[in-house]
Write a protein that holds these residues in place. Structure first.
Motif, mmCIF file in Angstrom:
data_model
loop_
_atom_site.group_PDB
_atom_site.id
_atom_site.type_symbol
_atom_site.label_atom_id
_atom_site.label_comp_id
_atom_site.label_asym_id
_atom_site.label_seq_id
_atom_site.Cartn_x
_atom_site.Cartn_y
_atom_site.Cartn_z
ATOM 1 N N ARG A 175 4.007 -0.130 5.156
ATOM 2 C CA ARG A 175 3.423 0.851 3.905
ATOM 3 C C ARG A 175 4.469 1.684 3.531
ATOM 4 N N VAL A 176 4.206 2.196 2.445
ATOM 5 C CA VAL A 176 5.281 3.321 1.932
ATOM 6 C C VAL A 176 4.643 4.787 1.934
ATOM 7 N N ARG A 177 5.271 5.665 2.499
ATOM 8 C CA ARG A 177 4.760 7.050 2.403
ATOM 9 C C ARG A 177 5.364 7.731 1.154
ATOM 10 N N ASP B 5 0.789 -1.192 -0.046
ATOM 11 C CA ASP B 5 -0.049 -0.012 0.076
ATOM 12 C C ASP B 5 0.881 1.370 -0.065
ATOM 13 N N ILE B 6 0.585 2.267 -0.915
ATOM 14 C CA ILE B 6 1.258 3.424 -0.936
ATOM 15 C C ILE B 6 0.399 4.491 -0.511
ATOM 16 N N ASP B 7 0.915 5.426 0.355
ATOM 17 C CA ASP B 7 -0.019 6.415 0.966
ATOM 18 C C ASP B 7 0.731 7.857 0.272
ATOM 19 N N ALA B 8 -0.339 8.748 -0.101
ATOM 20 C CA ALA B 8 0.229 10.057 -0.517
ATOM 21 C C ALA B 8 -0.513 11.104 0.112
ATOM 22 N N TRP B 9 -0.133 12.085 0.441
ATOM 23 C CA TRP B 9 -0.509 13.268 0.854
ATOM 24 C C TRP B 9 -0.686 14.592 0.316
#
Length: 149
Positions: free
Chosen positions: A99-101, A55-59
């Protein structure tokens, strides 16, 4: 002792971005990335593969970019850092997930080879967009004709 936490990954999106707006007004997007490693078995000569799902989280502006430009199946290059989420289930079992930020998300190729389409953005805005000046150098609609990939 010093430490360093950076990953560079390339793979295909497993789903369309899941977009949310937090009560603070911050936008977030989560995408799934499949990274497949292929090799030839020395003993049999058969090709083998192993796929890793992350899962990749982007902001903030990264999340906006994901929502506007990314779709399931698209190949992307992701730069970011690893983050371990830990929680306890209702049954009292401890769980964790890596996860990856994302700090940068870029297109890595065409979803369907040989299709001529309008130029697409080359990269998402850095996570710390308030420290990056707006202007032609940061224009997302760059022509990618001269790129080697």
């Amino acid at each position: 002792m010093s430490s360093f936490n950076k990953v560079i990954l390339m793979g295909n999106l497993t789903r369309d971005p899941e977009l949310k707006t937090l009560p603070s007004g911050m936008r977030t997007a989560r995408v799934g990335l499949a990274i497949t490693e292929r090799w030839r078995d020395q003993a049999t000569g058969d090709f083998k593969e192993n796929t890793l799902f992350l899962d990749i989280d982007a902001w903030d502006k990264q999340a906006d970019f994901c929502g506007q430009h990314l779709t399931k199946g698209q190949p992307v290059l992701v730069e970011g850092s690893l983050k371990l989420d830990e929680w306890t289930t209702k049954e009292g079992e401890k769980r964790s997930k890596m996860r990856v930020r994302a700090t940068a998300i870029r297109f890595a190729g065409s979803k369907s080879a040989g299709t001529s389409a309008a130029p697409q953005p080359a990269a998402a805005t850095p996570a710390h967009a308030d420290s990056v000046a707006e202007g032609p150098a940061n224009d997302l609609a760059q022509d990618d004709e001269g790129l080697p990939f």
